[in-house]
Design a protein around this motif. Structure first.
Motif, PDB file in Angstrom:
ATOM      1  N   ASP A  61     -15.320 -21.032  26.586  1.00 28.66           N
ATOM      2  CA  ASP A  61     -16.757 -21.330  26.592  1.00 28.66           C
ATOM      3  C   ASP A  61     -17.214 -21.989  27.885  1.00 28.66           C
ATOM      4  O   ASP A  61     -18.390 -21.900  28.255  1.00 28.66           O
ATOM      5  CB  ASP A  61     -17.109 -22.242  25.407  1.00 28.66           C
ATOM      6  CG  ASP A  61     -16.986 -21.531  24.065  1.00 28.66           C
ATOM      7  OD1 ASP A  61     -17.102 -20.288  24.031  1.00 28.66           O
ATOM      8  OD2 ASP A  61     -16.763 -22.227  23.050  1.00 28.66           O
ATOM      9  N   PRO A  70     -21.987 -16.629  33.816  1.00 30.58           N
ATOM     10  CA  PRO A  70     -21.890 -17.157  32.452  1.00 30.58           C
ATOM     11  C   PRO A  70     -20.915 -16.342  31.618  1.00 30.58           C
ATOM     12  O   PRO A  70     -20.493 -15.245  32.009  1.00 30.58           O
ATOM     13  CB  PRO A  70     -23.326 -17.007  31.921  1.00 30.58           C
ATOM     14  CG  PRO A  70     -23.863 -15.814  32.656  1.00 30.58           C
ATOM     15  CD  PRO A  70     -23.267 -15.914  34.041  1.00 30.58           C
ATOM     16  N   LYS A  71     -20.587 -16.862  30.463  1.00 34.00           N
ATOM     17  CA  LYS A  71     -19.634 -16.214  29.553  1.00 34.00           C
ATOM     18  C   LYS A  71     -20.057 -14.789  29.215  1.00 34.00           C
ATOM     19  O   LYS A  71     -19.216 -13.882  29.164  1.00 34.00           O
ATOM     20  CB  LYS A  71     -19.510 -17.055  28.289  1.00 34.00           C
ATOM     21  CG  LYS A  71     -18.547 -16.503  27.261  1.00 34.00           C
ATOM     22  CD  LYS A  71     -18.458 -17.425  26.055  1.00 34.00           C
ATOM     23  CE  LYS A  71     -17.498 -16.874  25.000  1.00 34.00           C
ATOM     24  NZ  LYS A  71     -17.405 -17.787  23.831  1.00 34.00           N
ATOM     25  N   SER A  72     -21.344 -14.564  29.013  1.00 33.74           N
ATOM     26  CA  SER A  72     -21.825 -13.237  28.619  1.00 33.74           C
ATOM     27  C   SER A  72     -21.525 -12.170  29.662  1.00 33.74           C
ATOM     28  O   SER A  72     -21.305 -11.003  29.323  1.00 33.74           O
ATOM     29  CB  SER A  72     -23.329 -13.288  28.347  1.00 33.74           C
ATOM     30  OG  SER A  72     -24.030 -13.755  29.497  1.00 33.74           O
ATOM     31  N   ASP A  73     -21.520 -12.550  30.954  1.00 28.89           N
ATOM     32  CA  ASP A  73     -21.223 -11.581  32.012  1.00 28.89           C
ATOM     33  C   ASP A  73     -19.745 -11.219  32.063  1.00 28.89           C
ATOM     34  O   ASP A  73     -19.383 -10.155  32.588  1.00 28.89           O
ATOM     35  CB  ASP A  73     -21.652 -12.134  33.370  1.00 28.89           C
ATOM     36  CG  ASP A  73     -23.163 -12.139  33.552  1.00 28.89           C
ATOM     37  OD1 ASP A  73     -23.857 -11.646  32.645  1.00 28.89           O
ATOM     38  OD2 ASP A  73     -23.637 -12.632  34.590  1.00 28.89           O
ATOM     39  N   TRP A  74     -18.896 -12.091  31.553  1.00 24.22           N
ATOM     40  CA  TRP A  74     -17.456 -11.864  31.611  1.00 24.22           C
ATOM     41  C   TRP A  74     -16.971 -10.876  30.552  1.00 24.22           C
ATOM     42  O   TRP A  74     -16.072 -10.079  30.825  1.00 24.22           O
ATOM     43  CB  TRP A  74     -16.717 -13.193  31.445  1.00 24.22           C
ATOM     44  CG  TRP A  74     -16.626 -13.980  32.706  1.00 24.22           C
ATOM     45  CD1 TRP A  74     -17.513 -14.903  33.179  1.00 24.22           C
ATOM     46  CD2 TRP A  74     -15.572 -13.914  33.669  1.00 24.22           C
ATOM     47  NE1 TRP A  74     -17.086 -15.421  34.367  1.00 24.22           N
ATOM     48  CE2 TRP A  74     -15.895 -14.837  34.703  1.00 24.22           C
ATOM     49  CE3 TRP A  74     -14.404 -13.178  33.760  1.00 24.22           C
ATOM     50  CZ2 TRP A  74     -15.081 -15.025  35.809  1.00 24.22           C
ATOM     51  CZ3 TRP A  74     -13.577 -13.373  34.865  1.00 24.22           C
ATOM     52  CH2 TRP A  74     -13.922 -14.278  35.872  1.00 24.22           C
ATOM     53  N   ILE A  75     -17.548 -10.951  29.373  1.00 25.20           N
ATOM     54  CA  ILE A  75     -17.042 -10.138  28.273  1.00 25.20           C
ATOM     55  C   ILE A  75     -17.187  -8.646  28.599  1.00 25.20           C
ATOM     56  O   ILE A  75     -18.262  -8.177  28.989  1.00 25.20           O
ATOM     57  CB  ILE A  75     -17.781 -10.458  26.961  1.00 25.20           C
ATOM     58  CG1 ILE A  75     -17.644 -11.946  26.632  1.00 25.20           C
ATOM     59  CG2 ILE A  75     -17.251  -9.606  25.817  1.00 25.20           C
ATOM     60  CD1 ILE A  75     -16.216 -12.425  26.486  1.00 25.20           C
ATOM     61  N   SER A  76     -16.078  -7.908  28.447  1.00 19.81           N
ATOM     62  CA  SER A  76     -15.990  -6.471  28.723  1.00 19.81           C
ATOM     63  C   SER A  76     -16.153  -6.130  30.200  1.00 19.81           C
ATOM     64  O   SER A  76     -16.382  -4.968  30.555  1.00 19.81           O
ATOM     65  CB  SER A  76     -17.016  -5.680  27.895  1.00 19.81           C
ATOM     66  OG  SER A  76     -16.726  -5.799  26.513  1.00 19.81           O
ATOM     67  N   SER A  77     -16.047  -7.133  31.074  1.00 21.58           N
ATOM     68  CA  SER A  77     -16.131  -6.855  32.505  1.00 21.58           C
ATOM     69  C   SER A  77     -14.863  -6.158  32.986  1.00 21.58           C
ATOM     70  O   SER A  77     -13.780  -6.339  32.434  1.00 21.58           O
ATOM     71  CB  SER A  77     -16.346  -8.152  33.294  1.00 21.58           C
ATOM     72  OG  SER A  77     -15.261  -9.043  33.095  1.00 21.58           O
TER      73      SER A  77
END
Length: 264
Positions: A61, A70-77
């Motif tokens: 987090d 932010p965390k949202s940009d990392w997911i599935s990157s």
């Protein structure tokens, strides 16, 4: 002197696996993450990367406190999203270090694997888009039914508050207390250096004091927290510096991080 050659991102992608297993990544790695929290002596964040998809599955987090995203940009990157956060001069070396670590993992028996520490160092962007030194470790891997690495838990320790005289690209510490270091060489090669280690034994009380030092507590504050005298804390700190051959608290903590003394 043995050398490793640097590689490109496209070549590194050959490590992609083809497993079809459904994996609960958070459940798989949760115990290791909790242990990192208990023993960490510097700020850190973690990333779980799937080799099957070459994408990030989960992140801590607090990742936005340590990187520009932010965390949202990392997911599935994609994997390149992660590697491009490192200094351009470091990227091809880091890819070679990752590939070498994988080859090393499969080249040793399971007991040796569990007792071997691999440290990878690089310059990575912080949330202010400035490069600072980090230490990357992969304390747990998931092996699929084809004996391939399906995913890895990568823990990144922030070293910006510590001063090192010289850092290798990668260091491997084996159960027989030997360290093999690989430094950036000329012509995009990575040069090898082996040495014997004298790793000191750190007592339970000394570990408690080290953790409090790393959190910024002063000697009087440590004494109050641990219900011991000021002079006892100072004696412990003096003994720790003697054991590690360091002169300052910053150098002491840097030594502890480098050789994982809190986990021994």
């Amino acid at each position: 002197m043995d050398k490793l050659n640097t590689i490109t991102s496209n070549k590194f992608l050959k490590l992609k696996t083809n497993s079809t297993e459904n994996i609960d990544y958070l459940g798989l790695y949760s115990n290791t993450i909790e242990n990192i929290r208990r023993f960490a002596i510097s700020p850190f964040f973690w990333i779980i990367i799937s080799n099957r998809e070459q994408k990030t599955q989960l992140v801590s987090d607090n990742i936005g406190d340590f990187t520009p995203f932010p965390k949202s940009d990392w997911i599935s990157s994609e994997f390149d999203f992660f590697i491009n956060l490192f200094h351009p001069e470091d990227r091809s070396f880091l890819l070679a270090a990752f590939e070498f670590a994988v080859d090393k993992y499969f080249g040793i028996d399971e007991d040796t694997r569990n007792a071997t520490t691999v440290n990878i160092y690089g310059r990575m962007l912080n949330k202010d888009n400035d490069y600072r030194w980090i230490l990357l470790q992969s304390p747990q891997l998931c092996i699929n039914q084809y004996d391939q690495i399906d995913s890895t838990l990568n823990v990144i320790f922030d070293l910006q508050n510590f001063k090192f005289e010289q850092l290798p690209l990668i260091s491997i510490i084996t159960p027989d207390i030997k360290e093999t270091q690989y430094y950036k060489g000329k012509n995009n090669s990575i040069e090898k250096n082996e040495m014997e280690l004298e790793v000191p034994y750190i007592t339970k009380r000394e570990k408690e004091i080290l953790r409090l030092i790393s959190q910024g507590f002063t000697t009087p504050e440590i004494a109050k927290k641990l219900f011991i005298s000021y002079s006892t804390v100072e004696n412990h700190k003096s003994n720790l510096r003697k054991k590690t051959g360091t002169k300052t608290s910053s150098a002491l903590i840097a030594f502890v991080i480098r050789y994982n003394l809190l986990l021994i």
